[in-house]
Design an enzyme around this catalytic site. Structure first.
Site, mmCIF file in Angstrom:
data_model
loop_
_atom_site.group_PDB
_atom_site.id
_atom_site.type_symbol
_atom_site.label_atom_id
_atom_site.label_comp_id
_atom_site.label_asym_id
_atom_site.label_seq_id
_atom_site.Cartn_x
_atom_site.Cartn_y
_atom_site.Cartn_z
ATOM 1 N N ASP A 15 0.831 -1.218 0.000
ATOM 2 C CA ASP A 15 0.000 0.000 0.000
ATOM 3 C C ASP A 15 0.861 1.263 0.000
ATOM 4 O OD1 ASP A 15 -2.348 1.447 0.018
ATOM 5 O OD2 ASP A 15 -2.630 1.319 2.184
ATOM 6 N N GLY A 16 0.318 2.320 -0.591
ATOM 7 C CA GLY A 16 0.963 3.640 -0.531
ATOM 8 C C GLY A 16 1.582 4.117 -1.837
ATOM 9 N N ASN A 17 1.295 3.447 -2.939
ATOM 10 C CA ASN A 17 1.857 3.873 -4.228
ATOM 11 C C ASN A 17 1.425 5.287 -4.587
ATOM 12 O OD1 ASN A 17 2.772 1.268 -4.385
ATOM 13 N ND2 ASN A 17 1.368 0.621 -6.011
ATOM 14 N N ARG A 19 0.235 7.769 -2.628
ATOM 15 C CA ARG A 19 0.770 8.818 -1.748
ATOM 16 C C ARG A 19 2.249 9.042 -1.995
ATOM 17 N NH1 ARG A 19 -1.282 6.141 3.425
ATOM 18 N NH2 ARG A 19 -1.786 4.533 1.890
ATOM 19 N N TRP A 20 2.976 7.972 -2.265
ATOM 20 C CA TRP A 20 4.400 8.115 -2.567
ATOM 21 C C TRP A 20 4.571 9.008 -3.803
ATOM 22 C CZ3 TRP A 20 7.197 6.909 -6.958
ATOM 23 C CH2 TRP A 20 8.584 7.038 -6.832
ATOM 24 N N ARG A 28 0.040 9.265 -10.030
ATOM 25 C CA ARG A 28 -0.185 7.997 -9.317
ATOM 26 C C ARG A 28 0.319 6.802 -10.125
ATOM 27 N NH1 ARG A 28 -3.715 7.705 -4.988
ATOM 28 N NH2 ARG A 28 -4.145 5.549 -5.554
ATOM 29 N N HIS A 32 2.509 3.413 -9.079
ATOM 30 C CA HIS A 32 2.171 2.009 -9.333
ATOM 31 C C HIS A 32 3.304 1.312 -10.100
ATOM 32 C CE1 HIS A 32 -1.675 2.515 -7.562
ATOM 33 N NE2 HIS A 32 -2.161 3.292 -8.507
ATOM 34 N N SER A 60 -7.768 -5.330 -5.019
ATOM 35 C CA SER A 60 -8.881 -5.831 -4.213
ATOM 36 C C SER A 60 -10.201 -5.721 -4.960
ATOM 37 C CB SER A 60 -8.968 -5.053 -2.896
ATOM 38 O OG SER A 60 -9.541 -3.784 -3.109
ATOM 39 N N TRP A 64 -12.112 -1.770 -7.608
ATOM 40 C CA TRP A 64 -12.885 -1.451 -8.824
ATOM 41 C C TRP A 64 -13.609 -0.124 -8.674
ATOM 42 C CZ3 TRP A 64 -11.736 -4.221 -12.942
ATOM 43 C CH2 TRP A 64 -11.352 -5.560 -12.798
ATOM 44 N N LEU A 126 9.685 -21.455 -4.316
ATOM 45 C CA LEU A 126 8.767 -20.488 -3.715
ATOM 46 C C LEU A 126 7.379 -20.562 -4.358
ATOM 47 C CD1 LEU A 126 8.381 -17.805 -1.942
ATOM 48 C CD2 LEU A 126 8.894 -16.583 -4.057
ATOM 49 N N GLU A 202 1.535 -12.721 12.746
ATOM 50 C CA GLU A 202 2.180 -11.586 13.414
ATOM 51 C C GLU A 202 2.070 -10.384 12.480
ATOM 52 O OE1 GLU A 202 3.566 -11.570 16.470
ATOM 53 O OE2 GLU A 202 2.796 -13.608 16.698
HETATM 54 C C1 IPE Z 1 -5.525 -2.542 -0.065
HETATM 55 O O1 IPE Z 1 -5.155 -1.215 -0.237
HETATM 56 C C2 IPE Z 1 -5.524 -3.251 -1.381
HETATM 57 C C3 IPE Z 1 -4.223 -3.457 -2.017
HETATM 58 C C4 IPE Z 1 -3.058 -3.116 -1.535
HETATM 59 C C5 IPE Z 1 -4.261 -4.130 -3.289
HETATM 60 P P1 IPE Z 1 -6.223 -0.053 -0.433
HETATM 61 O O2 IPE Z 1 -5.457 1.188 -0.651
HETATM 62 O O3 IPE Z 1 -7.199 -0.432 -1.485
HETATM 63 O O4 IPE Z 1 -6.981 -0.035 0.963
HETATM 64 P P2 IPE Z 1 -7.824 1.117 1.674
HETATM 65 O O5 IPE Z 1 -8.828 1.583 0.692
HETATM 66 O O6 IPE Z 1 -6.863 2.191 2.044
HETATM 67 O O7 IPE Z 1 -8.420 0.470 2.876
HETATM 68 C C1 IPE Z 2 -1.511 0.305 -3.442
HETATM 69 O O1 IPE Z 2 -1.301 1.677 -3.480
HETATM 70 C C2 IPE Z 2 -1.848 -0.268 -4.800
HETATM 71 C C3 IPE Z 2 -3.241 -0.724 -4.950
HETATM 72 C C4 IPE Z 2 -4.171 -0.643 -4.057
HETATM 73 C C5 IPE Z 2 -3.589 -1.303 -6.218
HETATM 74 P P1 IPE Z 2 -2.514 2.704 -3.446
HETATM 75 O O2 IPE Z 2 -2.945 2.954 -4.859
HETATM 76 O O3 IPE Z 2 -3.587 2.247 -2.554
HETATM 77 O O4 IPE Z 2 -1.799 3.990 -2.868
HETATM 78 P P2 IPE Z 2 -2.401 4.996 -1.794
HETATM 79 O O5 IPE Z 2 -2.880 4.176 -0.640
HETATM 80 O O6 IPE Z 2 -3.516 5.708 -2.475
HETATM 81 O O7 IPE Z 2 -1.264 5.874 -1.439
HETATM 82 MG MG MG Z 3 -4.019 2.488 -0.601
#
Ligand code: IPE
Ligand code: IPE
Ligand code: MG
Length: 239
Positions: A15-17, A19-20, A28, A32, A60, A64, A126, A202
């Site tokens: 998570d965080g692509n 915002r990074w 964005r 990704h 997830s 969508w 793996l 954990e």
């Molecule tokens: C969870 O991240 C799904 C994936 C990393 C693929 P999200 O960015 O979709 O989750 P929320 O919306 O912050 O809960």
């Molecule tokens: C995770 O990064 C990638 C996916 C959910 C597909 P985000 O796209 O959720 O990045 P943030 O959370 O908006 O920073």
């Molecule tokens: Mg996210």
């Protein structure tokens, strides 16, 4: 690095692509793109470290709901990943498995997913589990449906259902439960990921955004894991 206990199964919410990217003045999509690169590196690292199963949450059920343009970019990157990595994964003895629903994904991508699973099915290294179009509640409902169908078909009795049998109806059938869950970007929630399987995992909520996550970060988590005491409801630590 010498580690006493290598976790069998590590699951990661990447998570965080977005915002990074925003913090670096980038689109964005670039976040990704970097995210996919980190995923490729972490797959390699997990393999080198001797982890048996690595599960990555890539897309997830709820993703969508994002704008169409973002969904298209994610699907395009996923498709590129499949094209670029298929040969390398197969050649590295990695076995790929997808978890999630088939609906909504394009037939084009689905056929590449099935081809990669088949191509790597006999690999013994793996196990790489990619959660795409995945939601844990949907997975549990799908399992309940399958179970009900077996009862109605007369092949199973209701009273025979136990945890082991139910696990066998999940997408993760035959995989061990994760020992470790890592979520990057500082968010502390599961976002509908592996609700059943994470019962005794954990948790590591990691401050870095996913595009910043390196092999060193994974080894840091593994090192910390050595110090965790897992009791599984008992009174003595057991690993
Ligand atoms: C969870 O991240 C799904 C994936 C990393 C693929 P999200 O960015 O979709 O989750 P929320 O919306 O912050 O809960
Ligand atoms: C995770 O990064 C990638 C996916 C959910 C597909 P985000 O796209 O959720 O990045 P943030 O959370 O908006 O920073
Ligand atoms: Mg996210």
């Amino acid at each position: 690095m010498k580690l006493k206990t290598i976790p069998r199964h590590v699951a990661i919410i990447m998570d965080g692509n977005g915002r990074w990217a925003a913090e670096h003045g980038l689109l964005r999509a670039e976040g990704h793109r970097q995210g996919v690169k980190r995923a490729e590196e972490v797959i390699k690292a997990a393999d080198e470290l001797g982890i048996k199963v690595l599960t990555l949450f890539a897309f997830s059920n709820e993703n969508w709901t994002r704008p169409g343009a973002e969904v298209s970019i994610l699907m395009k990157l996923f498709n590129n990943f499949l094209e670029r990595q298929a040969g390398r994964l197969a050649g590295s003895n990695i076995k790929v498995r997808f978890i999630g629903r088939n609906d909504r994904l394009s037939g084009y991508i689905l056929s590449k997913m099935r081809a990669l699973e088949e191509k790597t099915a006999r690999n013994t290294g793996l196990v790489l589990v990619l959660a795409v179009n995945y939601g844990a509640r949907q997975e549990i409902m799908d399992a309940a449906r399958l179970f009900a169908a077996s009862v109605m078909a007369g092949s199973i009795r209701i009273e025979d259902l136990d945890e082991r049998m139910f696990s066998g109806y999940l997408y993760t059938e035959s995989l061990p439960d994760p020992d470790i869950l890592i979520r990057t970007s500082g968010e502390m929630r599961l976002s509908n990921f592996l609700l059943w399987q994470l019962s005794y995992a954990e948790f590591y909520f990691y401050r870095k955004y996913w595009p910043e996550f390196k092999k060193e970060d994974l080894t840091r988590v593994l090192r910390d894991f050595q110090k965790r005491q897992r009791r599984f409801g008992g009174i003595r630590p057991s690993k």
